[in-house]
Design a protein around this motif. Structure first.
Motif, PDB file in Angstrom:
ATOM      1  N   LEU A 168     -18.704  -2.192 -13.504  1.00 34.58           N
ATOM      2  CA  LEU A 168     -18.211  -3.500 -13.050  1.00 34.58           C
ATOM      3  C   LEU A 168     -16.924  -3.246 -12.285  1.00 34.58           C
ATOM      4  CD1 LEU A 168     -18.252  -6.690 -13.182  1.00 34.58           C
ATOM      5  CD2 LEU A 168     -16.675  -6.449 -15.110  1.00 34.58           C
ATOM      6  N   ALA A 169     -16.840  -3.812 -11.075  1.00 33.99           N
ATOM      7  CA  ALA A 169     -15.597  -3.707 -10.303  1.00 33.99           C
ATOM      8  C   ALA A 169     -14.769  -4.966 -10.545  1.00 33.99           C
ATOM      9  CB  ALA A 169     -15.905  -3.558  -8.825  1.00 33.99           C
ATOM     10  N   VAL A 170     -13.538  -4.771 -11.003  1.00 28.24           N
ATOM     11  CA  VAL A 170     -12.604  -5.891 -11.147  1.00 28.24           C
ATOM     12  C   VAL A 170     -11.653  -5.797  -9.959  1.00 28.24           C
ATOM     13  CG1 VAL A 170     -10.909  -7.020 -12.626  1.00 28.24           C
ATOM     14  CG2 VAL A 170     -12.781  -5.717 -13.653  1.00 28.24           C
ATOM     15  N   ALA A 171     -11.690  -6.812  -9.078  1.00 24.15           N
ATOM     16  CA  ALA A 171     -10.968  -6.732  -7.810  1.00 24.15           C
ATOM     17  C   ALA A 171      -9.994  -7.902  -7.701  1.00 24.15           C
ATOM     18  CB  ALA A 171     -11.968  -6.781  -6.656  1.00 24.15           C
ATOM     19  N   GLY A 172      -8.744  -7.617  -7.347  1.00 24.55           N
ATOM     20  CA  GLY A 172      -7.743  -8.693  -7.266  1.00 24.55           C
ATOM     21  C   GLY A 172      -7.019  -8.681  -5.933  1.00 24.55           C
ATOM     22  N   THR A 173      -6.846  -9.858  -5.341  1.00 20.61           N
ATOM     23  CA  THR A 173      -6.144  -9.951  -4.050  1.00 20.61           C
ATOM     24  C   THR A 173      -4.666 -10.270  -4.271  1.00 20.61           C
ATOM     25  OG1 THR A 173      -6.414 -12.336  -3.795  1.00 20.61           O
ATOM     26  CG2 THR A 173      -8.199 -10.942  -2.959  1.00 20.61           C
ATOM     27  N   ASP A 174      -3.918 -10.137  -3.208  1.00 22.25           N
ATOM     28  CA  ASP A 174      -2.570 -10.699  -3.162  1.00 22.25           C
ATOM     29  C   ASP A 174      -2.700 -12.234  -3.141  1.00 22.25           C
ATOM     30  OD1 ASP A 174       0.192 -10.793  -2.969  1.00 22.25           O
ATOM     31  OD2 ASP A 174       0.265 -10.351  -0.823  1.00 22.25           O
ATOM     32  N   PHE A 175      -1.610 -12.946  -3.400  1.00 22.72           N
ATOM     33  CA  PHE A 175      -1.670 -14.409  -3.279  1.00 22.72           C
ATOM     34  C   PHE A 175      -1.957 -14.777  -1.823  1.00 22.72           C
ATOM     35  CE2 PHE A 175       2.609 -15.358  -1.542  1.00 22.72           C
ATOM     36  CZ  PHE A 175       3.234 -14.140  -1.731  1.00 22.72           C
ATOM     37  N   VAL A 176      -2.553 -15.949  -1.621  1.00 19.95           N
ATOM     38  CA  VAL A 176      -3.050 -16.317  -0.293  1.00 19.95           C
ATOM     39  C   VAL A 176      -2.006 -17.140   0.485  1.00 19.95           C
ATOM     40  CG1 VAL A 176      -4.869 -17.613   0.910  1.00 19.95           C
ATOM     41  CG2 VAL A 176      -5.433 -16.232  -1.121  1.00 19.95           C
ATOM     42  N   LEU A 178       0.962 -17.873   2.066  1.00 17.43           N
ATOM     43  CA  LEU A 178       2.097 -17.104   2.583  1.00 17.43           C
ATOM     44  C   LEU A 178       2.151 -15.673   2.058  1.00 17.43           C
ATOM     45  CD1 LEU A 178       4.973 -19.784   2.511  1.00 17.43           C
ATOM     46  CD2 LEU A 178       3.446 -19.210   4.400  1.00 17.43           C
ATOM     47  N   GLY A 179       1.061 -15.235   1.404  1.00 21.53           N
ATOM     48  CA  GLY A 179       0.980 -13.841   0.974  1.00 21.53           C
ATOM     49  C   GLY A 179       0.191 -13.025   1.982  1.00 21.53           C
ATOM     50  N   LYS A 180      -0.270 -11.828   1.541  1.00 20.40           N
ATOM     51  CA  LYS A 180      -1.002 -10.956   2.460  1.00 20.40           C
ATOM     52  C   LYS A 180      -2.303 -10.491   1.818  1.00 20.40           C
ATOM     53  CE  LYS A 180       3.027  -9.337   4.947  1.00 20.40           C
ATOM     54  NZ  LYS A 180       4.108  -8.359   5.010  1.00 20.40           N
ATOM     55  N   PRO A 181      -3.230 -11.424   1.578  1.00 19.82           N
ATOM     56  CA  PRO A 181      -4.507 -11.014   0.985  1.00 19.82           C
ATOM     57  C   PRO A 181      -5.291 -10.154   1.968  1.00 19.82           C
ATOM     58  CG  PRO A 181      -4.644 -13.278   1.738  1.00 19.82           C
ATOM     59  CD  PRO A 181      -3.217 -12.858   1.934  1.00 19.82           C
ATOM     60  N   ASP A 182      -5.936  -9.122   1.441  1.00 20.78           N
ATOM     61  CA  ASP A 182      -6.697  -8.210   2.296  1.00 20.78           C
ATOM     62  C   ASP A 182      -8.044  -7.961   1.615  1.00 20.78           C
ATOM     63  OD1 ASP A 182      -7.823  -6.066   3.593  1.00 20.78           O
ATOM     64  OD2 ASP A 182      -5.914  -5.022   3.899  1.00 20.78           O
ATOM     65  N   PRO A 183      -9.056  -8.747   1.961  1.00 21.12           N
ATOM     66  CA  PRO A 183     -10.337  -8.627   1.254  1.00 21.12           C
ATOM     67  C   PRO A 183     -10.981  -7.260   1.423  1.00 21.12           C
ATOM     68  CG  PRO A 183     -10.484 -10.233   3.051  1.00 21.12           C
ATOM     69  CD  PRO A 183      -9.053  -9.846   2.937  1.00 21.12           C
ATOM     70  N   ALA A 184     -10.832  -6.649   2.600  1.00 25.24           N
ATOM     71  CA  ALA A 184     -11.454  -5.338   2.815  1.00 25.24           C
ATOM     72  C   ALA A 184     -10.832  -4.303   1.876  1.00 25.24           C
ATOM     73  CB  ALA A 184     -11.297  -4.914   4.273  1.00 25.24           C
ATOM     74  N   ALA A 185      -9.493  -4.306   1.779  1.00 20.64           N
ATOM     75  CA  ALA A 185      -8.822  -3.360   0.866  1.00 20.64           C
ATOM     76  C   ALA A 185      -9.175  -3.689  -0.580  1.00 20.64           C
ATOM     77  CB  ALA A 185      -7.316  -3.423   1.074  1.00 20.64           C
ATOM     78  N   THR A 186      -9.248  -4.969  -0.900  1.00 22.67           N
ATOM     79  CA  THR A 186      -9.546  -5.393  -2.273  1.00 22.67           C
ATOM     80  C   THR A 186     -10.907  -4.877  -2.737  1.00 22.67           C
ATOM     81  OG1 THR A 186      -8.233  -7.389  -1.935  1.00 22.67           O
ATOM     82  CG2 THR A 186      -9.778  -7.433  -3.758  1.00 22.67           C
ATOM     83  N   LEU A 187     -11.880  -4.856  -1.813  1.00 25.00           N
ATOM     84  CA  LEU A 187     -13.255  -4.491  -2.176  1.00 25.00           C
ATOM     85  C   LEU A 187     -13.590  -3.050  -1.792  1.00 25.00           C
ATOM     86  CD1 LEU A 187     -14.870  -7.849  -0.967  1.00 25.00           C
ATOM     87  CD2 LEU A 187     -14.437  -7.171  -3.338  1.00 25.00           C
ATOM     88  N   LYS A 188     -12.601  -2.320  -1.325  1.00 22.19           N
ATOM     89  CA  LYS A 188     -12.830  -0.958  -0.812  1.00 22.19           C
ATOM     90  C   LYS A 188     -13.404  -0.028  -1.904  1.00 22.19           C
ATOM     91  CE  LYS A 188     -10.484   2.703   1.657  1.00 22.19           C
ATOM     92  NZ  LYS A 188      -9.218   3.271   2.047  1.00 22.19           N
TER      93      LYS A 188
END
Ligand SMILES: [Fe+2]
Length: 290
Positions: A168-176, A178-188
């Protein structure tokens, strides 16, 4: 022939007086509930989540979600202690902490984490940033505080767990917001066949996450479920940026699932109505791929 009750007779006056009394009592009761009773309650809400491509080792996996503590020392200890006791009583596999631990000051993190450190789960606790955490104490301070407390903190990254022979991959983003969420890095680095549990504070980002790949479950907070809702109608009058589309409960988009928790704490007035603090317990259930 039309029958009418006398408008000003004893019966009419009594009805009006009774109606006014009932209205006043109802209003007083609603205020008492919203101000004194409901903010200190904690409801445990259990839901099944239908997941495509769920391997047998993850069948029945139970994930708890707590979010939006907005912790106020001196007021909220009993509520958070109750939440931790309920988490431990639920015998969960995982606990997701979906952000907004503070409202303004980072000083509240230490006393909050002192309580959260007592959580026990089978496979761990994971946390992500909320917008308030990012705006005020900031990423470095918040991440350091959690890691010092032994709680892994995910910012645009993932952690892959082996559970009963499956991953199971547990993946967390930065806040959205005014933050810097990066879905590609999060799911890399997550294999296409590996199910994803995504932690994203702001729920409306579900559209972005689920456009990257199938997300078996995204958990979010941020909206507080509206914090005050109109009973029966379910209308939450106050909406917040990045929490306008997905406000409370379960949603699906294609094969992806989202759950938005009502959270634990409050912002502004310590008031909740028809929307009590929540520990969500989500059970993954495999369904055949369409
Ligand atoms: Fe938030």
């Amino acid at each position: 022939m039309k029958l009418a009750l006398p408008a000003n007779g004893p019966f009419g006056a009594l009805s009006r007086r009774r109606a006014l009394c009932l209205l006043a009592a109802g209003t007083a009761g609603a205020f008492a509930d919203a101000l004194w009773l409901e903010p200190g309650l904690l409801w445990v809400n259990r839901h099944d989540v239908a997941c495509r491509n769920l391997p047998p080792g993850l069948e029945g996996l139970r994930v708890g979600v707590l979010a939006d503590f907005h912790f106020r020392p001196g007021q909220d200890e009993a509520l958070v202690e109750k939440a931790v006791a309920r988490v431990n009583a639920e015998d969960l596999d995982l606990l997701a902490l979906a952000g907004d631990y503070v409202t303004h000051s980072g000083e509240v993190l230490a006393p909050l984490l002192k309580i959260l450190e007592r959580v026990k789960t089978r496979h761990g606790v994971f946390a992500v940033m909320g917008n308030h955490d990012g705006w005020h104490p900031g990423r470095d301070f918040v991440r350091r505080s959690f890691e010092k407390a032994g709680i892994p903190f995910l910012i645009n990254q993932n952690s892959q767990l082996r559970i009963k022979g499956d991953t199971l991959a547990v993946a967390g983003t930065d806040f959205v917001w005014l933050g810097k969420p990066d879905p590609a890095a999060t799911l890399k680095g997550i294999a296409p066949a590996t199910p994803v549990l995504a932690l994203v504070h702001e729920p409306d980002y579900f559209d972005v996450m689920s456009s990257q790949r199938e997300i078996q479950l995204q958990v979010s907070g941020h909206t507080h479920g509206g914090q005050c809702r109109v009973p029966l109608v379910g209308y939450a009058p106050v909406k917040v940026d990045y929490g306008r589309k997905y406000i409370k409960g379960s949603y699906t988009r294609g094969g992806s699932n989202l759950f938005v928790t009502s959270g634990v704490g409050t912002v502004g007035l310590r008031v909740r109505f028809a929307c009590p603090p929540e520990l969500a317990v989500l059970t993954l259930r495999g369904v055949p791929a369409a």
